[in-house]
Design a protein around this motif. Sequence first.
Motif, short mmCIF file in Angstrom:
data_model
loop_
_atom_site.label_atom_id
_atom_site.label_comp_id
_atom_site.label_asym_id
_atom_site.label_seq_id
_atom_site.Cartn_x
_atom_site.Cartn_y
_atom_site.Cartn_z
N THR A 1 0.83 -1.20 0.00
CA THR A 1 0.00 0.00 0.00
C THR A 1 0.86 1.25 0.00
O THR A 1 0.59 2.23 -0.72
CB THR A 1 -0.94 0.00 1.22
N ILE A 2 1.91 1.25 0.81
CA ILE A 2 2.82 2.40 0.82
C ILE A 2 3.42 2.64 -0.56
O ILE A 2 3.43 3.77 -1.07
CB ILE A 2 3.95 2.16 1.86
N LEU A 3 3.90 1.58 -1.18
CA LEU A 3 4.61 1.73 -2.44
C LEU A 3 3.68 2.07 -3.60
O LEU A 3 4.02 2.90 -4.46
CB LEU A 3 5.39 0.45 -2.74
N VAL A 4 2.49 1.46 -3.63
CA VAL A 4 1.52 1.80 -4.69
C VAL A 4 1.09 3.25 -4.56
O VAL A 4 0.99 3.98 -5.56
CB VAL A 4 0.31 0.85 -4.62
N SER A 5 0.85 3.70 -3.34
CA SER A 5 0.48 5.09 -3.12
C SER A 5 1.58 6.04 -3.59
O SER A 5 1.31 7.07 -4.23
CB SER A 5 0.18 5.32 -1.64
N ALA A 6 2.83 5.67 -3.32
CA ALA A 6 3.95 6.52 -3.74
C ALA A 6 4.07 6.57 -5.26
O ALA A 6 4.30 7.64 -5.84
CB ALA A 6 5.24 6.01 -3.11
N VAL A 7 3.91 5.43 -5.91
CA VAL A 7 4.03 5.39 -7.37
C VAL A 7 2.94 6.22 -8.03
O VAL A 7 3.19 7.04 -8.93
CB VAL A 7 3.97 3.93 -7.87
N LEU A 8 1.69 6.03 -7.60
CA LEU A 8 0.57 6.72 -8.23
C LEU A 8 0.55 8.21 -7.95
O LEU A 8 0.04 9.00 -8.75
CB LEU A 8 -0.75 6.09 -7.77
N SER A 9 1.12 8.64 -6.83
CA SER A 9 1.08 10.05 -6.47
C SER A 9 2.25 10.86 -7.03
O SER A 9 2.21 12.09 -6.99
CB SER A 9 1.07 10.21 -4.94
N THR A 10 3.28 10.21 -7.58
CA THR A 10 4.42 10.95 -8.09
C THR A 10 4.04 11.90 -9.23
O THR A 10 4.46 13.07 -9.22
CB THR A 10 5.53 9.98 -8.55
N PRO A 11 3.27 11.49 -10.25
CA PRO A 11 2.86 12.47 -11.27
C PRO A 11 2.04 13.62 -10.69
O PRO A 11 2.15 14.76 -11.15
CB PRO A 11 2.02 11.63 -12.25
N LEU A 12 1.21 13.33 -9.69
CA LEU A 12 0.43 14.39 -9.05
C LEU A 12 1.35 15.40 -8.37
O LEU A 12 1.15 16.62 -8.49
CB LEU A 12 -0.53 13.78 -8.03
N TRP A 13 2.37 14.93 -7.67
CA TRP A 13 3.30 15.85 -7.01
C TRP A 13 4.10 16.66 -8.02
O TRP A 13 4.44 17.81 -7.76
CB TRP A 13 4.23 15.07 -6.09
N GLU A 14 4.41 16.08 -9.18
CA GLU A 14 5.10 16.86 -10.21
C GLU A 14 4.22 18.01 -10.69
O GLU A 14 4.71 19.12 -10.91
CB GLU A 14 5.46 15.93 -11.38
N TRP A 15 2.91 17.76 -10.82
CA TRP A 15 1.99 18.84 -11.20
C TRP A 15 1.93 19.90 -10.10
O TRP A 15 1.90 21.10 -10.38
CB TRP A 15 0.60 18.27 -11.45
N VAL A 16 1.90 19.47 -8.84
CA VAL A 16 1.88 20.42 -7.73
C VAL A 16 3.15 21.26 -7.72
O VAL A 16 3.11 22.47 -7.48
CB VAL A 16 1.70 19.67 -6.39
N LEU A 17 4.29 20.64 -7.99
CA LEU A 17 5.54 21.38 -8.05
C LEU A 17 5.49 22.46 -9.12
O LEU A 17 5.93 23.59 -8.90
CB LEU A 17 6.71 20.43 -8.34
N GLN A 18 4.97 22.12 -10.28
CA GLN A 18 4.90 23.09 -11.37
C GLN A 18 3.85 24.17 -11.11
O GLN A 18 4.03 25.32 -11.50
CB GLN A 18 4.56 22.36 -12.69
N ARG A 19 2.77 23.80 -10.44
CA ARG A 19 1.65 24.73 -10.27
C ARG A 19 1.84 25.64 -9.07
O ARG A 19 1.56 26.86 -9.14
CB ARG A 19 0.35 23.93 -10.13
N PHE A 20 2.30 25.11 -7.95
CA PHE A 20 2.35 25.88 -6.71
C PHE A 20 3.76 26.17 -6.22
O PHE A 20 3.93 26.94 -5.27
CB PHE A 20 1.58 25.15 -5.59
#
Length: 503
Positions: free
Chosen positions: A311-330
């Motif tokens: 669960t930890i690892l799947v959550s980390a994998v799926l959230s990485t693209p989301l965090w890249e968008w957050v980095l670019q946006r905010f």
Amino acid sequence: RAGQLSFCTKVCYGIGGIPNQVASSATAFYLQLFLLDVAQIPAAQVSLVLFGGKVSGAAADPVAGFFINRSRRTGSGRLMPWVLGCTPFLTVAYFLLWFLPPFTSLRGLWYTGCYCLFQALATFFQVPYAALTMLLTPCPRERDSATAYRMTMEMAGTLMGAAVHGLIVSGAHGPHRSPQSCISLPQSTPASSHSPSPIYKTLSSTPTSARESVTRLYSIAAAVLALTYPVCTGLLCLGVKERPDSSGPASGQGLSFLAGLGLTVRHRPYLKLVISFLFISAAIQVEQSYLVLFCTHASRLHDHVQGVVLTILVSAVLSTPLWEWVLQRFGKKTSAFGICVMVPFAILLAAVPTAPVAYVVAFVSGLSIAVSLLLPWSMLPDVVDAFQQQQQPGPGLETIFYSSYVFFTKLSGAGALGISTLSLEFAGYEAGACTQAERVVVTLKVLIGAVPTCMIITGLCILMVGPAPKVPSQDPSRRQSLQRWAPHAHGYTRWGTSSQVRT
């Protein structure tokens, strides 16, 4: 547009980071358990193994930076030959790390040597691979995108390492048994997918055939994961071309390593980045290393170990693209607050160690781990750009920055893991025992709750001190670091905001 990277290049670059993460994931979650309960090494010696390996890897960072900085450029580049050259030795070293030698008296020394060798070789692989980011493209946005691909692939490697290793070795263990029957032999029926990955028996009390079965499965898991090194390195070499560094001599000796290191450690934005992630990365390593032991000995979560880790690892994998968008946006500094999301949940798991809470904590922890891994590697190229424009030191600077950063983070992780493992020894941890004393249970709760919390909060406070410096990376009047790639590009990037390119 001259600095744009193709989709294939980004994917192949990301694939190159998979092997080290596969190995690191398996060792982070299972090596300590393997040494304590399979190899039957006392906790004090296990502390020495872990500390020695981390220190070896940390000490190899400046050595790798020194030799890579002085190496000459070949037909395949200046960094790529180091990655290719380390691959066969890393494959063998990783397999030996999980091999159970026939002797018992010197096993602690055997695993100390194997872990030190593996960590040193992994460093000589990782430093040039990470520094390759700066030689892919001059465009900060494209570098951030390549870093996001790399982080996503590395997260997938982390997931694969823990999942494949856990599933293979789970065949050595029967369904969960009570402590009174923990020394009984495994049943003939195969273990279910939810069977616990730890060993719930004392191997010294089982027949030789059962012990050989366990060690054979660990060797199979090691061999399968070791094969990712040649496969992924081959794809990296085929899909990524290292661009020439035309800002200095082809030999790459425009600046000596010691002189460059002296300049980097006096660069304040770099120091702030390094010191803050010393605490954050150490907190993540402690959380990973003791989660399995906590579920095994400090809670009733034996049957959920594999599920919580995945669960930890799947959550980390799926959230990485989301965090890249957050980095670019905010912006990158704003995104850093995502690391502290796991703090209250880690404390909750220590206080209420139930299965539903464990899975919620695992999901949230995966979110925090993803941003904690993505953020420093997105900030570091910006810091390198700013330093290059101020100092104009010539080629080879990327290796110095990356090797010194990895050195400091590994050193902090070595200290944190060594001290925390010694705390188990002082608490009375018994290797191979089915149940542990109450002091051990309390110590494990502190190690997965209070210790990571304090480290993460300290690191974030250091990172947020002072304003984020502007990093003009493509200004026409100051393009020293980019003129070797795109002399007609211009614009700027901010360390604290998203990378932008203005025409």
